[in-house]
Each structure stands twice: as structure tokens, then as C-alpha cells.
Scaffold this active site. Structure first.
Site, short mmCIF file in Angstrom:
data_model
loop_
_atom_site.label_atom_id
_atom_site.label_comp_id
_atom_site.label_asym_id
_atom_site.label_seq_id
_atom_site.Cartn_x
_atom_site.Cartn_y
_atom_site.Cartn_z
N LYS A 1 0.89 -1.18 0.00
CA LYS A 1 0.00 0.00 0.00
C LYS A 1 0.92 1.22 0.00
O LYS A 1 1.45 1.62 1.02
CB LYS A 1 -0.86 -0.02 1.26
CG LYS A 1 -2.20 0.67 1.14
CD LYS A 1 -2.16 2.13 0.76
CE LYS A 1 -1.82 3.06 1.89
NZ LYS A 1 -1.67 4.47 1.46
N GLY B 1 7.03 5.03 7.86
CA GLY B 1 6.26 6.27 7.86
C GLY B 1 6.49 6.99 9.18
O GLY B 1 7.50 6.78 9.85
N SER B 2 5.54 7.82 9.54
CA SER B 2 5.71 8.64 10.74
C SER B 2 5.55 7.80 12.01
O SER B 2 4.87 6.77 12.00
CB SER B 2 4.67 9.76 10.73
OG SER B 2 3.38 9.19 10.69
N THR B 3 6.16 8.29 13.07
CA THR B 3 6.07 7.58 14.35
C THR B 3 4.62 7.53 14.82
O THR B 3 4.15 6.52 15.35
CB THR B 3 6.98 8.27 15.38
OG1 THR B 3 8.34 8.10 14.92
CG2 THR B 3 6.86 7.66 16.76
N GLU B 4 3.88 8.61 14.56
CA GLU B 4 2.48 8.65 14.99
C GLU B 4 1.66 7.52 14.34
O GLU B 4 0.95 6.78 15.02
CB GLU B 4 1.92 10.02 14.59
CG GLU B 4 0.62 10.34 15.23
CD GLU B 4 0.05 11.64 14.65
OE1 GLU B 4 0.78 12.39 13.98
OE2 GLU B 4 -1.15 11.87 14.85
N GLY C 1 2.88 4.89 12.92
CA GLY C 1 3.51 3.63 13.32
C GLY C 1 2.94 3.09 14.63
O GLY C 1 2.70 1.89 14.77
N GLU D 1 10.16 16.30 14.34
CA GLU D 1 10.60 16.08 12.96
C GLU D 1 9.91 17.10 12.06
O GLU D 1 8.69 17.18 12.03
CB GLU D 1 10.21 14.66 12.55
CG GLU D 1 10.81 14.24 11.24
CD GLU D 1 10.40 12.83 10.84
OE1 GLU D 1 9.21 12.49 11.00
OE2 GLU D 1 11.26 12.09 10.36
P1 NAD Z 1 2.74 8.63 7.09
O1 NAD Z 1 2.96 7.93 8.40
O2 NAD Z 1 1.77 9.72 7.04
O3 NAD Z 1 2.25 7.57 5.98
C1 NAD Z 1 3.01 6.42 5.66
C2 NAD Z 1 2.09 5.41 5.00
O4 NAD Z 1 1.12 4.98 5.96
C3 NAD Z 1 1.31 5.93 3.80
O5 NAD Z 1 1.22 4.91 2.83
C4 NAD Z 1 -0.06 6.22 4.39
O6 NAD Z 1 -1.10 6.18 3.44
C5 NAD Z 1 -0.19 5.09 5.39
N1 NAD Z 1 -1.12 5.34 6.48
C6 NAD Z 1 -1.50 6.53 7.01
N2 NAD Z 1 -2.39 6.33 8.00
C7 NAD Z 1 -2.57 4.99 8.11
C8 NAD Z 1 -3.36 4.16 8.97
N3 NAD Z 1 -4.15 4.66 9.91
N4 NAD Z 1 -3.28 2.82 8.81
C9 NAD Z 1 -2.46 2.29 7.88
N5 NAD Z 1 -1.70 3.02 7.03
C10 NAD Z 1 -1.76 4.35 7.15
O7 NAD Z 1 4.19 9.05 6.60
P2 NAD Z 1 4.57 9.92 5.30
O8 NAD Z 1 4.11 11.31 5.56
O9 NAD Z 1 4.13 9.21 4.07
O10 NAD Z 1 6.18 9.84 5.33
C11 NAD Z 1 6.98 10.66 6.11
C12 NAD Z 1 7.35 9.95 7.40
O11 NAD Z 1 7.98 8.71 7.10
C13 NAD Z 1 8.37 10.73 8.21
O12 NAD Z 1 8.00 10.67 9.57
C14 NAD Z 1 9.67 9.97 7.98
O13 NAD Z 1 10.62 10.10 9.00
C15 NAD Z 1 9.18 8.58 7.85
N6 NAD Z 1 10.15 7.76 7.12
C16 NAD Z 1 10.88 6.84 7.81
C17 NAD Z 1 11.85 6.07 7.14
C18 NAD Z 1 12.70 5.05 7.86
O14 NAD Z 1 13.29 4.22 7.19
N7 NAD Z 1 12.78 5.08 9.18
C19 NAD Z 1 12.04 6.27 5.77
C20 NAD Z 1 11.26 7.22 5.11
C21 NAD Z 1 10.31 7.95 5.79
#
Ligand code: NAD
Length: 514
Positions: free
Chosen positions: A185, A237-240, A242, A394
Site C-alpha cells: 500500500k 512512515g511517521s512515528t504517529e 507507526g 521532525e
Molecule cells: P505517514 O505515516 O503519514 O504515511 C506512511 C504510510 O502509511 C502511507 O502509505 C499512508 O497512506 C499510510 N497510512 C496513514 N495512516 C494509516 C493508517 N491509519 N493505517 C495504515 N496506514 C496508514 O508518513 P509519510 O508522511 O508518508 O512519510 C513521512 C514519514 O515517514 C516521516 O516521519 C519519515 O521520518 C518517515 N520515514 C521513515 C523512514 C525510515 O526508514 N525510518 C524512511 C522514510 C520515511
């Protein structure tokens, strides 16, 4: 250069075929450099997720894929690398026009890293201990014991928008190398390159092994994490978000790996070679306009060299030219969206309100030919203290916070005073001091006199709230395998099975002896 492109239609990719979403709905994908709509992607629902998961499950149930011998699986990994190189131009283009990453970075780094990743995992497959024999135990009796490593099953991959293709590959490569199947996804801003990647991978794997369902995170993403047939979740993705994924996955006790946010400390020791450290520190924070999780966003500078360092950084930063990411001359692209630009600008305002001093950038900017894009100048704050919001949260934009320190103990304490622990760095000519710092820094990767250097054969992941588990490297394979212990008793005489007496305490007859 014009970035106008034809509007693509990108359906879901399920079971080796392009499929419409059950809802029949589509959502716009924009070019962040111009704001133009470049594609319509299918708005997947829980019903589509179910179709994709069941296709992945059916593919997993086929012994042809799950039990493929390592030599053949290694060939598949090399074939994927070949596909990536063959389609490099199209993949790079789709990644550039949807993520805003510069074509210079994507074509000279991401594509090659992806191809190398699959080749690296092609080698790992040949060396992996799929079956190990344990020594014969002296007690309770001779036995043959094996450890078998088996695929987990159907893996769900949820990915962000910043480096969508590369990050998806960090999940696809170990999943497929171990014989799993996968449903991805991607983020709604950037589904295009992942869909294309799945299509080309499907040329060399059976239908259903790789599937992509696009749609909103809160609907499509959650449906994937909740699905009872999904065995493993790999999230970046974001810690929140996650934290939420971990809670959702707990309902069905799924194997979960998380790659989350960061606020990485970059330390300049007094003896640092500034001719390397200054461009290196800017490379560490402004690459991809600061939209990288392991960016070195907090720069700790010894008070004795502070003014000289700041002056040098500002001079260099002024030479970084944001521009149209499709133009190979552009150093930095746009932010992913207007919303992200507004978030970054609000952090810049917060820095000023809390007393930080803006010494470079700080404003949005207009790029000729990309007036609809969201660009922000490379921005540097000094007089930052580690407790300010801009030093704790961040930002995910081109903002560097310079923080003064006076001693090694103080700087290590400040560096570690964060909920995150993704990356850290130290610049010095003294190898002993470098290793001392590396030992004390709480981060999944520590760079000495460098930044952003990830290797496909080295693990990457976070300490603390930056994540759980590791991607890349052999360590990543463990998250995509189940471990099974198989015991075969060699004791054929019941009398010698004394341990049965633990249950059958009476006479031999009660054990069923004639
Ligand atoms: P995000 O957490 O908003 O979204 C990430 C993914 O999760 C997207 O595909 C989104 O559609 C999905 N998502 C959102 N809400 C969801 C839910 N309730 N249930 C399931 N899936 C859901 O992150 P973003 O804005 O796309 O990316 C930026 C973030 O990613 C930053 O915090 C960055 O630090 C982090 N990041 C981490 C790494 C790493 O390897 N540690 C690498 C790249 C980015």
C-alpha cells in the site's frame, strides 16, 4: 523545461493483472513541482485489499513459489535487478514527477541501489541457513534436531512518499528472497513508481506474489493491517502512524516491523576537517529538501568554532539551487505538497518565536516554470537550544538547527535527549574520539565523517521510537522468516525413555508395556 505530462490511469495491481477498484473511484496524483494532475489512481477499499490478500495467499500456497530452491530463487532476484535496469528510465521518471526527488539523485542513486539490492539479496539467498542441524544432545536421549527457516506467509508493506520505490524495495527484496508473497500500500502522493515496479517484477514471479492496492491510509492501509490472512506488516512512515499500526496489528498478533521518524544529531568535534564537515553536514540535511527520515537535522557545533562554522554553512547553502526536479541541473526539488510546505513554514515561525536566529533562508520561493510547486529556501537556524520545538520534532523540510556545546559529555547527552534514534554522525580527525562517540550515541546507524551512506548489505533501522527491526542486510531476512524446530527421537526402547516417568510414575504396565 516543461514538466507537463499526459495523465496516466493507474488501476490496482492484483494477481499479475491491472484491476479497477471495487468502488470504481479514482484519486488525483499531482506533480509536486507544478501542482498539475499527472495521474488518476484507483481508490482501493477493504474489498480490494481482501482480493489482493487472497491472491497473495493463493500464490503463497503454491509450493512452486514457497518451496523454490535457493539457486532458482537467487536467479529470480537477479532477474528483478535486470528488470529494474531495463525499465530504469520510466521508473526514474515516475518517481521524479510524483515524489519531487531530483532526477539527478533518482537516476544516479536510487535506481542503481535498487538493482544492487536485489542482486545482494540474490547472494544472501544462496548463503542463508534455511536448515541447520543441532549437535546430538546427551540428555534426555539421542535425537536429531533441525532448525528450519520458513517464509512467514502474506506480507503487507505500507510505504511513505519520500523515496517510495527504494523503500518499497527494502521490503519486497527480503520478502521475496525468503519465499513470501506481498501486498503493498504505497502513499497516496506517490503510487506510480511502486505500481510500475510491481508490474515489472511480476514478469519474473508467479501471479499473486506481488500486488499493489492504492488508496487512503486510514481505509486501505488499516484494512491491510487488520486483515486476518496477513501474517506480517512492514511499515515505513511517521512515528504517529507507526504507533497506530502496532496497535492494529496487535489484534491478530502480527509480526510487525516499523521504520519511523528521526531527529538525528550531527556532531562537529573541535578537530573536524571543516572542508569536509560543512558540505557533508548540508548534504546530510538538505538532500531531497530535508524529506529524509535520517537527515542530520540537529547540528552540534563546539562553541570555539561556532561562528566560523555558521559563516561557512551559510555561504555553501546559498549555492544550493532548488529547481524543477526533472532538470538535471536542479540541486533540490519541491516539498511533496502545499500542506507539507505550510507545516515547514509553521516550524520556521515557531523557531523564531522561541528565540532561534534565522541566518539563512526561511521563506517559500518561486521557481520559474514550477509556480504551482511548494519550494522552501535552504534554511539555517542558530541559537537553537535542544528543548525548542524545532529541535525536538521532525520537520521534514530543509531546516537545519545549529546548537552550541562545550564538552563531549554535554553533547552526547543532548544528542541522545530525543525520543528518536534513527541516525547520528560525528566529524573528527581522531578515530578514538569517533568510536567513543559512536559507542555512546543511541542510533541505528552512526556515520563518521559522512552522512546518508546506507549499504544494501548493512542493517538500517531505529533505536527508541524510530522503529522496530532492521531493513537491508542479512538481519532483515529474519523478520520475513518463521523459525521451526524439528525433533526426531532416536531412542527406540521404551525402557530407556526415563523421562516418560515424569508422567507415568507407577509401574511399567501403566506406560502401555506388555
Ligand atoms: P505517514 O505515516 O503519514 O504515511 C506512511 C504510510 O502509511 C502511507 O502509505 C499512508 O497512506 C499510510 N497510512 C496513514 N495512516 C494509516 C493508517 N491509519 N493505517 C495504515 N496506514 C496508514 O508518513 P509519510 O508522511 O508518508 O512519510 C513521512 C514519514 O515517514 C516521516 O516521519 C519519515 O521520518 C518517515 N520515514 C521513515 C523512514 C525510515 O526508514 N525510518 C524512511 C522514510 C520515511
Amino acid at each position: 523545461m516543461s514538466v507537463k505530462v499526459d495523465v496516466l490511469t493507474m488501476p490496482l495491481f492484483i494477481n499479475g493483472k491491472w484491476e479497477s477498484a471495487a468502488s470504481g473511484e479514482w484519486f488525483d496524483v499531482n506533480n509536486p513541482a507544478t501542482g498539475e494532475v499527472i495521474a488518476k489512481a484507483a481508490k482501493g477499499t477493504a474489498e480490494d485489499v481482501d482480493r489482493a490478500v487472497m491472491a497473495a495467499r493463493a500464490a503463497f500456497d503454491q509450493a512452486e513459489w514457497r518451496e523454490m530452491n535457493p539457486k532458482d530463487r537467487s536467479k529470480v532476484m537477479y532477474a528483478i535487478a535486470h528488470q529494474i535496469i531495463e525499465h530504469a528510465e520510466e521508473l526514474a521518471y515516475l518517481e521524479c514527477v510524483s515524489s519531487g526527488g531530483t532526477i539527478r539523485r533518482i537516476s544516479s542513486n536510487d535506481i542503481l541501489q535498487m538493482a544492487d539490492l536485489f542482486q545482494t539479496f540474490g547472494k544472501f539467498v544462496l548463503e542463508y541457513p534455511f536448515s541447520e542441524t543441532l549437535p546430538v544432545p546427551p540428555f534426555p536421549g539421542p535425537a536429531h534436531n533441525f532448525i528450519w527457516r520458513e517464509p512467514v506467509g502474506v506480507c503487507a508493506a505500507i510505504t511513505p512518499w519520500n523515496m517510495p520505490m527504494l523503500i518499497a524495495s527494502w521490503k519486497i527484496a527480503p520478502a521475496l528472497a525468503m519465499g513470501n508473497t506481498i501486498v503493498i500500500k504505497p502513499a497516496s502522493y506517490t503510487p506510480l513508481s511502486t505500481l510500475k515496479l510491481a508490474e515489472i517484477i511480476s514478469k519474473v514471479v508467479p501471479p499473486g506474489v506481488i500486488n499493489v492496492v492504492t488508496g487512503p491510509g486510514a481505509e486501505t492501509g488499516e484494512a491491510l493491517v487488520r486483515h486476518p490472512i496477513v501474517d506480517k506488516v512492514a511499515f515505513t512512515g511517521s512515528t504517529e502512524v507507526g504507533r497506530n499500526i502496532m496497535k492494529l496489528a496487535a489484534d491478530t498478533v502480527k509480526n510487525t516491523t516499523l521504520e519511523l521518524g528521526g531527529k538525528s544529531p550531527n556532531i562537529l568535534l573541535e578537530d573536524a576537517d571543516l572542508s569536509l564537515a560543512l558540505p557533508g553536514s548540508l548534504f546530510g540535511v538538505f538532500l531531497h529538501s530535508g524529506q529524509l527520515c535520517e537527515s542530520g537535522t540537529r547540528l552540534f557545533v563546539h562553541e570555539s568554532m561556532h561562528d566560523e562554522v555558521v559563516e561557512g554553512l551559510v555561504q555553501l547553502a546559498k549555492n544550493i539551487k532548488p529547481g524543477n526536479p526533472l532538470d538535471p541541473a536542479s540541486d533540490m526539488g519541491p516539498l511533496i505538497s502545499k500542506q507539507q510546505k505550510d507545516t515547514v513554514l509553521s516550524y520556521i515561525r515557531s523557531g523564531l518565536e522561541e528565540g532561534a536566529e534565522l541566518v539563512c533562508g526561511g521563506k517559500e520561493m518561486s521557481v520559474p516554470g514550477c509556480e504551482g510547486g511548494s519550494f522552501i529556501e535552504p534554511t539555517i537556524f542558530t541559537n537553537v537550544t535542544n528543548d525548542m520545538k524545532i529541535a525536538r520534532e521532525e520537520i521534514f523540510g530543509p531546516v537545519l538547527c545549529v546548537i552550541k556545546y562545550t564538552s563531549m559529555d554535554e553533547v552526547i547527552a543532548m544528542a541522545n535527549d530525543t525520543i528518536y534514534g534513527l541516525a547520528a554522525g560525528v566529524w573528527t580527525r581522531d578515530v578514538n574520539k569517533a568510536y567513543e562517540a559512536a559507542r555512546k550515541l543511541q542510533a541505528g546507524v552512526v556515520w563518521i565523517n559522512d552522512w546518508h551512506m546506507l549499504r544494501n548489505d548493512a542493517p538500517f533501522g531505529g533505536y527508541k521510537q524510530s522503529g522496530i527491526g532492521r531493513e537491508m542486510g542479512k538481519h532483515s531476512l529474519d523478520a520475513y522468516t518463521q523459525v521451526k524446530h524439528v525433533h526426531t527421537s532416536m531412542v527406540t526402547d521404551l525402557h530407556k525413555r526415563n523421562w516418560y516417568g515424569i508422567l507415568f510414575s507407577e509401574k511399567a504396565e501403566t506406560r502401555g508395556e506388555k
